[in-house]
Write an enzyme that holds these catalytic residues in place. Structure first.
Site, PDB file in Angstrom:
ATOM      1  CB  ALA A  62      53.172  29.607  36.686  1.00  0.00           C
ATOM      2  N   GLY A 101      49.761  25.676  35.476  1.00  0.00           N
ATOM      3  CA  GLY A 101      50.960  25.157  34.815  1.00  0.00           C
ATOM      4  C   GLY A 101      51.276  23.737  35.257  1.00  0.00           C
ATOM      5  CD  GLU A 104      49.324  25.486  31.012  1.00  0.00           C
ATOM      6  OE1 GLU A 104      49.927  26.066  31.933  1.00  0.00           O
ATOM      7  OE2 GLU A 104      49.020  26.040  29.946  1.00  0.00           O
ATOM      8  CD  GLU A 124      46.151  28.491  34.500  1.00  0.00           C
ATOM      9  OE1 GLU A 124      45.081  27.942  34.837  1.00  0.00           O
ATOM     10  OE2 GLU A 124      47.166  27.838  34.159  1.00  0.00           O
TER      11      GLU A 124
HETATM   12  N1  3HC Z   1      52.578  30.782  43.199  1.00  0.00           N
HETATM   13  C1  3HC Z   1      53.209  31.273  44.274  1.00  0.00           C
HETATM   14  N2  3HC Z   1      52.838  30.978  45.539  1.00  0.00           N
HETATM   15  C2  3HC Z   1      51.800  30.151  45.700  1.00  0.00           C
HETATM   16  C3  3HC Z   1      51.107  29.590  44.617  1.00  0.00           C
HETATM   17  C4  3HC Z   1      51.527  29.937  43.313  1.00  0.00           C
HETATM   18  N3  3HC Z   1      50.939  29.419  42.224  1.00  0.00           N
HETATM   19  N4  3HC Z   1      50.119  28.803  45.098  1.00  0.00           N
HETATM   20  C5  3HC Z   1      50.207  28.859  46.427  1.00  0.00           C
HETATM   21  N5  3HC Z   1      51.218  29.663  46.797  1.00  0.00           N
HETATM   22  C6  3HC Z   1      51.667  29.958  48.165  1.00  0.00           C
HETATM   23  C7  3HC Z   1      50.619  30.745  48.940  1.00  0.00           C
HETATM   24  O1  3HC Z   1      50.764  32.119  48.711  1.00  0.00           O
HETATM   25  C8  3HC Z   1      50.941  30.345  50.351  1.00  0.00           C
HETATM   26  O2  3HC Z   1      52.053  31.103  50.771  1.00  0.00           O
HETATM   27  P1  3HC Z   1      52.197  31.557  52.310  1.00  0.00           P
HETATM   28  O3  3HC Z   1      52.224  30.293  53.101  1.00  0.00           O
HETATM   29  O4  3HC Z   1      53.448  32.343  52.322  1.00  0.00           O
HETATM   30  O5  3HC Z   1      50.967  32.374  52.600  1.00  0.00           O
HETATM   31  C9  3HC Z   1      51.389  28.896  50.220  1.00  0.00           C
HETATM   32  O6  3HC Z   1      51.760  28.729  48.856  1.00  0.00           O
HETATM   33  C10 3HC Z   1      50.313  27.886  50.561  1.00  0.00           C
HETATM   34  O7  3HC Z   1      49.148  28.213  49.836  1.00  0.00           O
HETATM   35  P2  3HC Z   1      47.712  28.151  50.509  1.00  0.00           P
HETATM   36  O8  3HC Z   1      47.727  28.833  51.825  1.00  0.00           O
HETATM   37  O9  3HC Z   1      46.750  28.641  49.486  1.00  0.00           O
HETATM   38  O10 3HC Z   1      47.557  26.584  50.754  1.00  0.00           O
HETATM   39  P3  3HC Z   1      46.274  25.669  50.620  1.00  0.00           P
HETATM   40  O11 3HC Z   1      46.710  24.312  50.999  1.00  0.00           O
HETATM   41  O12 3HC Z   1      45.110  26.287  51.290  1.00  0.00           O
HETATM   42  O13 3HC Z   1      45.913  25.670  49.048  1.00  0.00           O
HETATM   43  C11 3HC Z   1      46.377  25.487  46.707  1.00  0.00           C
HETATM   44  C12 3HC Z   1      46.798  25.099  48.136  1.00  0.00           C
HETATM   45  C13 3HC Z   1      45.009  24.854  46.384  1.00  0.00           C
HETATM   46  C14 3HC Z   1      47.410  24.986  45.754  1.00  0.00           C
HETATM   47  C15 3HC Z   1      46.235  27.033  46.619  1.00  0.00           C
HETATM   48  O14 3HC Z   1      47.421  27.612  47.127  1.00  0.00           O
HETATM   49  C16 3HC Z   1      46.029  27.552  45.237  1.00  0.00           C
HETATM   50  O15 3HC Z   1      44.927  27.518  44.732  1.00  0.00           O
HETATM   51  N6  3HC Z   1      47.103  28.089  44.629  1.00  0.00           N
HETATM   52  C17 3HC Z   1      47.007  28.795  43.367  1.00  0.00           C
HETATM   53  C18 3HC Z   1      47.026  27.867  42.223  1.00  0.00           C
HETATM   54  C19 3HC Z   1      47.009  28.646  40.948  1.00  0.00           C
HETATM   55  O16 3HC Z   1      46.358  29.663  40.790  1.00  0.00           O
HETATM   56  N7  3HC Z   1      47.727  28.112  39.971  1.00  0.00           N
HETATM   57  C20 3HC Z   1      47.793  28.706  38.679  1.00  0.00           C
HETATM   58  C21 3HC Z   1      48.913  29.668  38.640  1.00  0.00           C
HETATM   59  S1  3HC Z   1      48.982  30.541  37.130  1.00  0.00           S
HETATM   60  C22 3HC Z   1      49.702  29.466  36.050  1.00  0.00           C
HETATM   61  O17 3HC Z   1      49.973  28.331  36.384  1.00  0.00           O
HETATM   62  C23 3HC Z   1      49.978  30.025  34.711  1.00  0.00           C
HETATM   63  C24 3HC Z   1      50.369  28.986  33.725  1.00  0.00           C
HETATM   64  O18 3HC Z   1      49.245  28.608  32.980  1.00  0.00           O
HETATM   65  C25 3HC Z   1      51.413  29.494  32.765  1.00  0.00           C
END
Ligand code: 3HC
Ligand code: NAI
Length: 693
Positions: A62, A101, A104, A124
């Site tokens: 998400a 997500g 999911e 998450e």
């Molecule tokens: N939402 C918004 N922005 C995000 C994001 C997310 N889920 N994931 C990454 N970004 C953004 C980062 O902030 C970054 O922005 P910037 O360039 O402006 O700084 C850009 O995307 C690139 O991210 P990274 O620098 O972290 O890139 P990497 O290649 O090193 O890593 C990744 C990629 C492994 C996908 C890492 O970004 C990551 O782990 N992201 C988070 C994933 C996450 O936590 N997902 C779960 C979200 S909660 C959810 O899904 C709820 C659902 O169950 C309802």
């Protein structure tokens, strides 16, 4: 249809492609466009639908930037139910990282295929959340209850192979993913395959051990102090075993929203973005050309040098360690090997990997062996004269353009740079002990450090799996500078009537990895003692009296089996020592301090507020670029609880005015010199402002 989502027909198959760089998150725009795309694809005469992503990864989750804001329809669970309700098979094609997500959406699709190096996970929990779009209800139906719960609680992604073995995906793609997914879709269509809905699979209750959930709750409570998400995840997976999918999903949604609004998740989400922000340097373009770093020299193979070398070897970069003599060199390299072997014994590395890493670490006693390295990190004794001598030698032998870094904790990087003819190539790279474990790297920018040197080192930090934070030159940089008041107040609390275990206990309940007095015992009380003795005009502060006496009694901390506590020789268990409490009371009596009792809340304020106050000064003086950088320093370098977001975010949570007022109260009732509020804090208190905007 918007470019963020495209629909394309290939024979019998519709291809829906998400193109939302950089990591294809489910922003509101993507969700809305996908809803339309699925309506259209479902209504067409195609026989199957492939869902895929352009760019470097399948959906990484998400959009976290939307969390905490008013929800915008379509909500993700509704979109995923729409996908699952398609009348023809939907095949998710996964590459990169299918997370949260994103994953999911793959399990709401009917079939899943992934490239061999795809990673799948639910991060998450690391954000203080739970999979809130059906994940806690669908995954147990696919993987089995126990495996699913451990997978969701771990927050760590698994490989495509592991996902295949556990029933999370159906196939691994050989060759081009899109072609493999299309072939799979065609095969399903030709075989008359129907949509296979994860939500309709039965839950295998027979394989769930009796009391499984109770035992999990107790085990998790021991490990995850102060963070509610893991317990709510257990509640949701248990709900999947008791309720039907629709009711279970409603329960999951309720818990997800509850966690989203929790201060712990707000803190952890702040940390997620703060960590990424920290790598950016204001005024230096993202596309600044970088210097290549393929080989590294390290001067000094002591506590820090060896650990630093391991970071580079782990990242496949060759390291040459330079020492005063072969004995010191052998000792240093021997410690690296022992550390690797210990990790291998725990199953973290294979014996082959250990040999590979060790093969990348070589030793020398001659500067001539450093003529070609791209980066040198000095980690010799903390003595400026020795450091100058080392940098003079490096200036003489290193190739032009080599980056010259010091791991100094306190010395002036500009003074070090000034002994060379290339101040533009010199900077600080301040690692934390143990350097192969701690994630923080303070990158210290000298007056003349070149932009490309800074940009190169910030990028390199990521490669060696560190979180880099930029600091200007100043005594103790960001982190160590802020510690003064933190330790001072811990000591003063003892004189005023608290016991060591009360102070440490309060700080651990707050969430610190260790309390300040236990940290002193771990690091060795002699370090601070020697530093105090070395000060030319050593000020006499009562806060140092107990610590000085302990050292003079030979109680240096864990290494001598006694410091603020006594340590069991066998188990290293910390034991309360009445001798120390008597010593503290005697010193308090000598200083005419009346003992009194303290609440945990007061202890936390006394110890944490000096961090915030000094952090405000660090910001004012431009030593740190931004408040969130200070938060990252404290979380990754000093064991500050991530769910509190770091000291500056915590201050924002409490409110600048409340912190300021309390500091003024301490100034007026305790010691005026120690408790002068920082001007920036005063200003934020007056303006109702925040450190983190
Ligand atoms: N939402 C918004 N922005 C995000 C994001 C997310 N889920 N994931 C990454 N970004 C953004 C980062 O902030 C970054 O922005 P910037 O360039 O402006 O700084 C850009 O995307 C690139 O991210 P990274 O620098 O972290 O890139 P990497 O290649 O090193 O890593 C990744 C990629 C492994 C996908 C890492 O970004 C990551 O782990 N992201 C988070 C994933 C996450 O936590 N997902 C779960 C979200 S909660 C959810 O899904 C709820 C659902 O169950 C309802
Ligand atoms: P250490 O005493 O364990 O190791 C220093 C090593 O440098 C020794 O092996 C010594 O033989 C070698 N050495 C001394 N002079 C040398 C020279 N002229 N040429 C080559 N080698 C030489 O010290 P430690 O703890 O590793 O600290 C090193 C530096 O790292 C210091 O500047 C210290 O402030 C800094 N630092 C230390 C941290 C810690 O927790 N120990 C944390 C962060 C930084």
């Amino acid at each position: 249809m918007s470019q963020i989502v495209t629909l394309e027909r290939r024979g019998d198959i519709e291809i829906i492609t998400i193109d939302n760089p950089p990591v294809n998150v489910f922003s509101h725009a993507v969700r809305a466009a996908l809803m339309d795309a699925f309506d259209e694809a479902d209504a067409s005469d195609s026989r199957a639908i492939v869902l895929r992503c352009a760019g470097r990864t399948y959906v990484a989750g998400a959009d976290i930037t939307e969390f905490g804001k008013p929800p915008q329809e379509p909500l993700l669970p509704d979109l995923l139910n729409r996908i699952e309700n398609c009348s023809k098979p939907v095949i998710a094609a996964l590459h990169g990282t299918a997370l949260g997500g994103g994953l999911e959406s793959a399990i709401a699709s009917h079939y899943r295929i992934a490239v061999p190096d795809a990673r799948l996970g639910f991060p998450e929990v690391l954000l203080g959340l739970l999979p809130g779009a059906g994940g806690t209800q669908r995954v147990p139906r696919l993987m089995g209850v126990e495996v699913a719960l451990d997978f969701i609680l771990a927050g760590k992604p698994i490989s495509a192979d592991a996902a295949l073995a556990s029933g999370l995906i159906d196939r691994i793609a050989a060759g081009n993913l899109l072609e493999a997914a299309l072939a799979y879709a065609q095969e399903l269509a030709d075989n008359g395959a129907v949509p296979r809905c994860s939500s309709k699979l039965p839950i295998d209750l027979d394989s769930v051990a009796e009391n499984f959930f109770e035992q999990k709750r107790a085990a998790v409570a021991r490990k995850t102090r102060g963070v509610p998400a893991p317990q709510r995840i257990i509640d949701c997976v248990e709900a999947a075993t008791k309720l039907d999918f629709r009711q279970g999903s409603a329960f999951e949604r309720e818990k997800f929203v509850e966690l989203m609004n929790s201060p712990e998740s707000a803190g952890l989400r702040h940390v997620f973005f703060a960590e990424r922000q920290a790598s950016k340097i204001e005024g230096i373009a993202r596309n600044t050309p970088l210097r290549p770093v393929n080989s590294v020299g390290i001067i000094g193979a002591g506590t820090m040098g060896g650990g630093i070398a391991m970071n580079f070897a782990n990242a496949g970069i060759a390291v040459t360690l330079l020492e005063l003599n072969t004995e010191a060199l052998d000792r240093g390299i021997g410690i690296c090997r022992k550390n690797y072997q210990r990790s291998a014994a725990k199953g973290r590395f294979t014996p082959e990997q250990v040999e590979h890493f060790m093969g990348l670490i070589s030793g020398t006693t001659s500067y001539e062996d450093l003529t070609d390295v791209d980066l040198v990190i000095e980690a010799v004794f903390e003595d400026p004269q020795i450091k100058y001598e080392v940098f003079r030698k490096l200036d003489a032998v290193c190739k032009p353009g080599a980056i010259l870094a010091s791991n100094t904790s306190y010395q002036d990087i500009d003074a070090i740079a000034a002994v060379t003819s290339r101040a533009q190539d010199v900077l600080g790279m301040h690692f934390f002990s143990p350097a192969n474990v701690m994630k923080l790297l303070e990158v210290v920018r000298g007056e003349k450090t070149a932009d490309d040197v800074l940009a190169t080192v910030m990028k390199l930090a990521k490669k060696i799996r560190k979180v880099a934070v930029l600091s200007r030159v100043g005594y103790g940089f960001i982190g160590n500078r802020m510690l003064g008041g933190y330790f001072r107040e811990a000591q003063m609390l003892l004189l005023e009537g608290a016991t060591p275990s009360q102070v440490d206990g309060a700080m651990q309940s707050f969430g610190m990895a260790m309390g300040p007095l236990a940290v002193g015992d771990l690091a060795g009380l002699d370090i601070g003692y020697k530093a105090r003795q070395a000060l030319p005009d050593r000020p006499d502060h009562p806060a140092t009296h107990v610590a000085d006496q302990l050292v003079e009694m030979g109680r240096l901390g864990q290494k001598t089996g006694a410091g603020y506590y006594r340590y069991d020789a066998e188990t290293r268990k910390r034991l309360v020592d009445p001798e120390v409490e008597a010593l503290i009371r005697a010193e308090a009596g000598r200083l005419a301090i009346e003992p009194r009792t303290f609440s945990d809340e007061e202890i936390v304020a006394r110890v944490i507020y000096p961090l915030i106050n000094e952090g405000a000064r660090v910001l004012e003086e431009g030593i740190a670029q931004r408040a969130s950088d200070i938060d990252i320093v404290y979380i990754y370098g000093y064991g500050f609880p991530a769910h509190r977001g770091g000291p500056m975010f915590y201050a924002d949570t409490v409110g600048a005015k409340a912190v300021y007022d309390r500091i003024c109260e301490f100034r007026d009732t305790l010691r005026a010199d120690d408790w002068q509020p920082a001007p920036l804090l005063e200003k934020l208190a007056a303006d109702n402002g925040r450190f983190n905007s």
